[in-house]
Design an enzyme around this catalytic site. Structure first.
Site, mmCIF file in Angstrom:
data_model
loop_
_atom_site.group_PDB
_atom_site.id
_atom_site.type_symbol
_atom_site.label_atom_id
_atom_site.label_comp_id
_atom_site.label_asym_id
_atom_site.label_seq_id
_atom_site.Cartn_x
_atom_site.Cartn_y
_atom_site.Cartn_z
ATOM 1 N N SER A 106 68.176 -27.020 91.108
ATOM 2 C CA SER A 106 68.280 -28.472 91.206
ATOM 3 C C SER A 106 66.923 -29.119 91.460
ATOM 4 C CB SER A 106 69.250 -28.861 92.331
ATOM 5 O OG SER A 106 68.812 -28.338 93.569
ATOM 6 N N GLN A 108 64.871 -31.345 93.620
ATOM 7 C CA GLN A 108 65.092 -31.490 95.049
ATOM 8 C C GLN A 108 63.794 -31.770 95.788
ATOM 9 O OE1 GLN A 108 65.245 -27.082 96.761
ATOM 10 N NE2 GLN A 108 66.482 -27.246 94.893
ATOM 11 N N HIS A 111 62.410 -31.426 100.206
ATOM 12 C CA HIS A 111 62.772 -30.999 101.552
ATOM 13 C C HIS A 111 62.218 -31.994 102.558
ATOM 14 C CE1 HIS A 111 64.077 -27.382 99.645
ATOM 15 N NE2 HIS A 111 62.866 -27.063 99.254
ATOM 16 N N LYS A 167 61.077 -28.050 105.884
ATOM 17 C CA LYS A 167 61.153 -26.865 105.036
ATOM 18 C C LYS A 167 60.030 -26.850 104.000
ATOM 19 C CE LYS A 167 64.393 -24.354 102.040
ATOM 20 N NZ LYS A 167 65.572 -24.485 101.168
ATOM 21 N N GLU A 220 57.447 -25.011 101.664
ATOM 22 C CA GLU A 220 57.606 -23.692 101.065
ATOM 23 C C GLU A 220 56.498 -23.405 100.067
ATOM 24 O OE1 GLU A 220 61.572 -24.260 99.558
ATOM 25 O OE2 GLU A 220 60.865 -24.782 97.567
ATOM 26 N N HIS A 232 60.573 -31.233 93.289
ATOM 27 C CA HIS A 232 60.289 -30.008 92.553
ATOM 28 C C HIS A 232 61.596 -29.377 92.072
ATOM 29 C CE1 HIS A 232 60.986 -28.693 96.726
ATOM 30 N NE2 HIS A 232 61.507 -27.605 96.198
ATOM 31 N N ARG A 270 69.075 -33.145 97.142
ATOM 32 C CA ARG A 270 69.160 -32.926 95.698
ATOM 33 C C ARG A 270 69.411 -34.239 94.949
ATOM 34 N NH1 ARG A 270 72.166 -28.875 98.130
ATOM 35 N NH2 ARG A 270 71.389 -26.747 97.795
#
Length: 411
Positions: A104, A106, A108, A131, A133, A269, A288
């Site tokens: 998806s 999305q 964070h 989050k 990453e 992303h 999302r």
């Protein structure tokens, strides 16, 4: 340290629809090494390494001790500072991803937004953490990441009239006139970019379905990478998914093995295909807005994004040296860094003591690991937890050796 500091782990898999099937998946092949049977028809999407409660790793001992319990019993494995700061959990979640079809679109949340969403909507947002990453490619890898340069978006508005039709002529004209003004500044550019993205994301479903049908019909006889991507995503997510239009606004990023990108809080992303090593703060919060049948929180996503824009290449990280045969991927956050060690036949590498806990996974080849006077086998898919302040020495076998090591150091 009298307590042993190296423990082989069994990591748990996650089965999501977008994962690669059976032994085609690196996730499945790695999990097989610790005893998991592989179902050839099942998608193996993620291998989780850490203490996250959704799929906690366990020590491969007779008692199958949860890694979290081990650290609680011996806080010095983590260091007291990190143990206290993160309540005995690891600050990071380490993963392998094997992607068959797009994830998806999305973003964070940062810590402030994460705490608010968790408080107000605990059914959708499971913890108050942020989050950030990082993804490091294991195989050729595709992703969407961050907004394209504004000039590219302007060209797409002209080249793809279906996009202009969705967002409306007024929004498109305002965007084009603003970015063409010499006196416009970054904040003005971000504001009109936000207006374009917001108009797209709030488009009525019937309009999205109609314009997407026109777009895909028009692109079927077009041979270029963008047409191929749009048509492929339309096949994966039929029914008029708004996320397919997002590829016209977001950077299309390709990475070769060893290349990496860092995804900070509030940045849009989507992973599209390939296998990667991923490391993130220990959270599962996702907002999302497309390429998914799951809950979409469009209003939150539109408001949370930074609307930074730039080239696809600017999304990639530059690793640093971490020894004779190792590279360090060190994002601008406290929770984690990742080292990649690549050895040819019988080459060796020593990792100096790291003042924090780490997890390593062998991604190819074989060899041995020496620590505290003991020797441990290294084979593809083997996962180890390593306590703080331990000297590691790795030696490659005949087929060479590659492993990734995620770690945290106290700040």
């Amino acid at each position: 340290m009298t307590q042993p500091a190296v423990y082989r782990l069994q990591a748990k898999t996650q089965s999501y629809d977008w994962g690669k099937l059976g032994n085609v998946s690196k996730v499945a092949r790695y999990a097989q090494q610790s005893g998991d049977a592989v179902d050839p028809s099942k998608p193996y999407a993620e291998l989780w390494m850490g203490t996250h409660p959704n799929a906690p790793s366990v020590v491969m001992d007779d008692a199958h001790t949860p890694l979290r319990d081990l650290i609680h019993k011996y806080p010095e494995l983590s260091t007291q500072t990190l143990y206290d700061q993160y309540s005995g959990d690891l600050p990071f979640l380490f993963k392998i991803l094997s992607i068959r079809k797009a994830l998806s679109i999305q973003a964070h949340p940062d810590k402030t937004l994460g705490a608010r969403l968790f408080k107000e909507f605990p059914n959708n947002y499971k913890d108050p953490n942020h989050k950030p990453e990082m993804a490091i490619a294991l195989t050729p890898f595709e992703a969407l990441c961050g907004f394209r340069p504004l000039e590219e978006i302007a060209r797409h508005l002209e080249r793809y009239p279906e996009l202009t039709e969705l967002i409306g002529a007024d929004v498109a004209d305002s965007f084009l006139s603003t970015i063409q003004q010499q006196e416009s500044n970054v904040e003005q550019n971000k504001a009109v970019l936000k207006s374009v993205f917001s108009a797209l994301m709030h488009s009525p479903q019937e309009s999205v379905t109609a314009q997407l049908s026109k777009l895909t019909d028009r692109l079927r006889d077009t041979e270029d990478p963008m047409a191929e991507l749009v048509l492929r995503l339309d096949q994966q997510y039929s029914g008029g998914d708004i996320g397919i239009f997002s590829v016209l606004l977001l950077n299309y990023v390709t990475m070769e093995p060893g290349q990496a990108m860092f995804l900070g809080a509030n940045e849009p992303h989507a992973y599209l295909s390939g296998d990667c090593v991923e490391c993130m703060a220990a959270s599962d919060n996702v907002v999302r807005a497309g390429l998914t049948p799951k809950f979409k929180d469009v209003n939150v996503l539109v408001e949370m994004l930074t609307y930074r824009y730039g080239s696809a290449e600017s999304q990639k990280m530059t690793p640093q040296s971490f020894g004779s045969h190792s590279l360090l991927y060190d994002p601008p956050i406290d929770e984690f860094s990742v080292a990649l060690t690549s050895l040819k036949t019988e080459e060796t590498e020593e990792h100096k003591p790291i003042p924090g806990p780490s997890i390593l996974i062998v991604t190819s080849g074989s060899g041995s690991l020496k620590a505290q006077g003991s020797t441990f086998d290294l084979k593809e898919g083997y996962v180890y937890f390593v306590g703080a302040d331990v000297v590691l020495s790795a030696e490659a076998g005949e087929s060479g050796l590659e492993f990734y090591r995620a770690f945290t150091v106290p700040t």
